[in-house]
Design a protein around this motif. Structure first.
Motif, PDB file in Angstrom:
ATOM      1  N   SER A  70       5.367  -6.532  -2.138  1.00 32.11           N
ATOM      2  CA  SER A  70       4.955  -6.699  -0.744  1.00 32.11           C
ATOM      3  C   SER A  70       5.438  -8.055  -0.234  1.00 32.11           C
ATOM      4  O   SER A  70       5.326  -9.058  -0.944  1.00 32.11           O
ATOM      5  CB  SER A  70       3.427  -6.619  -0.645  1.00 32.11           C
ATOM      6  N   LYS A  78       2.880 -11.466   0.714  1.00 34.73           N
ATOM      7  CA  LYS A  78       2.230 -12.290  -0.311  1.00 34.73           C
ATOM      8  C   LYS A  78       3.158 -13.420  -0.751  1.00 34.73           C
ATOM      9  O   LYS A  78       2.753 -14.282  -1.527  1.00 34.73           O
ATOM     10  CB  LYS A  78       1.855 -11.443  -1.529  1.00 34.73           C
ATOM     11  N   THR A  83       0.835  -1.204   0.000  1.00 33.53           N
ATOM     12  CA  THR A  83       0.000   0.000   0.000  1.00 33.53           C
ATOM     13  C   THR A  83       0.870   1.256   0.000  1.00 33.53           C
ATOM     14  O   THR A  83       0.644   2.193  -0.774  1.00 33.53           O
ATOM     15  CB  THR A  83      -0.928  -0.001   1.234  1.00 33.53           C
ATOM     16  N   ASP A 139       2.082  -2.327 -10.140  1.00 31.58           N
ATOM     17  CA  ASP A 139       1.915  -2.980  -8.846  1.00 31.58           C
ATOM     18  C   ASP A 139       2.108  -4.478  -9.089  1.00 31.58           C
ATOM     19  O   ASP A 139       1.239  -5.140  -9.665  1.00 31.58           O
ATOM     20  CB  ASP A 139       0.504  -2.655  -8.325  1.00 31.58           C
TER      21      ASP A 139
END
Ligand code: PLP
Length: 381
Positions: free
Chosen positions: A201, A204, A75, A180
């Motif tokens: 990230s 994940k 994020t 992303d």
């Protein structure tokens, strides 16, 4: 009544911590607690762990270590890319941002926020498979465009986007291209050279929650969101999350080293789950691209059931699944991804996302198929 054995089919929401990540983190949750920015020996050890993790994360996406900016997760990486690029470019006279309509909210919401700050923001449509419409993207980009953001692969339906083409369109107008890759990296090759900015990230791919990175290619200029101690070349101030970063590095390296084998195995599990459910449940359809799709992604629409009731019933049956994305499940809002793909609202109401992972077994898939079919029968009674 006996509690049913639990089966975790929500790896797109998060994954269990890998052993390699836990081992890399533990020293920094214990005796090695020093602040990585200090000068004494224990601080230098922390610094060394961060440097190693930086090399590992960079290697996982073919980037240079100095291009990795550690953040608090996907994020923050998305926010830094979208707002940071837009704010920098505004000083150069570019005040437009183009995103795909199926971006994660971590991209869509900053873009919509920028629109309220006076930026011209265009949300480009996708086709019925969830692939961005390249002609529409081409029409949306012009000399005012600061940034184009199209995700590497979608978190709800798994569709892999034509990112190289999108990058070419962005660059032909002199705009930056952001992607992303939070959902893509665990499953498919992500080459950071394709984009100017790439979000990652840790959680994940078997790393800890609360850590991620933005890959900022050499020469690309963006503004920081966080100001303070000047860490990460001034792009992300804040005391380092040493354990988290070390865990991220170990998880990224371990994931990428066995990715092809795991992806092939999980794709076979996913396909057998789709087949078993198709045999047992009528009125079921698969969302997303038939071939250009993440190997673990199975997004379904099931006629005549309501997603939230199904998820709750599955939970009682020991199955962890979600409707669209983790953050929209639990709310009655319909998936913006499915609606953008033209899925009728009646069907989007019954969306179910099943995402097996590296630890999922054949037996779990067979048991899950039975329990899901039973839950659907119950709801249709
Ligand atoms: N982008 C995508 C595509 C995601 O799936 C997610 C997580 O759901 C995020 C961004 C947010 O990442 P994080 O949970 O690390 O903030």
């Amino acid at each position: 009544m006996q509690t049913p054995t639990s089966i975790y089919l929500d790896h797109a929401a998060t994954t269990p911590l890998r052993d390699e990540a836990r081992a890399a983190m533990l020293p920094f949750l214990g005796e090695r607690f020093a602040n990585a920015s200090s000068l004494y020996a224990s601080a230098r050890e922390a610094r060394k762990a961060i440097d190693e993790a930086r090399e590992r994360v960079a290697a996982a996406v073919g980037a240079r270590p100095e291009e990795v900016v550690f953040t608090s997760g996907g994020t923050e990486a998305d926010n830094l890319a979208v707002k940071g690029a837009a704010w920098h470019a505004r000083e150069q006279g570019r005040d437009a941002v183009v995103v795909s309509a199926i971006e994660h909210h971590a991209v869509l919401d900053p873009a919509r926020w920028l629109a309220r700050q006076g930026f011209r923001v265009t949300e480009v449509p996708v086709d019925e498979h969830g692939s961005v419409r390249l002609e529409a993207l081409g029409r949306a980009v012009d000399a005012r465009t600061a940034l184009v953001s199209v995700m590497w692969a979608n978190n709800e339906v798994g569709t892999i986007q034509p990112v190289a083409e999108c990058a070419r369109i962005a660059r032909s107008a002199g705009a930056l291209f952001h992607s992303d890759a939070v959902q893509a990296l665990p499953w498919i090759l992500v080459d950071a050279a394709v984009a100017d900015l790439t979000s990652l990230s840790a959680h994940k791919l078997g790393g800890p929650k609360g850590v991620g990175a933005l890959i900022v290619r050499r020469g690309v200029k963006i503004q920081a969101l966080m100001h303070g101690g000047g860490q990460e070349r001034g792009l992300r101030s804040g005391t380092y999350n040493v354990a988290g970063i070390a865990g991220f590095g170990a998880a990224a390296e371990a994931t990428v080293s066995r990715r092809d084998t795991i992806s092939a195995r999980v794709a076979a599990l996913r396909d057998s789950l789709a087949r078993l459910l198709g045999e047992r449940i009528t009125g079921i359809s698969v969302n997303g691209h038939p071939t250009e799709r993440l190997p673990n992604s199975l997004s379904l629409c099931i006629e005549g059931v309501e997603a939230e009731s199904l998820i709750l019933l599955l939970d009682a049956a020991g199955i962890a699944a979600s409707s669209g994305s983790a953050c929209t499940s639990g709310s009655s809002e319909l998936s913006h991804v499915l609606l953008a793909m033209g899925v009728p609202r009646r069907l989007a109401t019954g969306s179910l996302r099943l995402t097996p992972g590296a630890g999922t077994t054949v037996e779990e898939i067979e048991t899950a198929a039975g329990r899901i079919a039973e839950a659907v029968r119950t709801l249709r009674r």
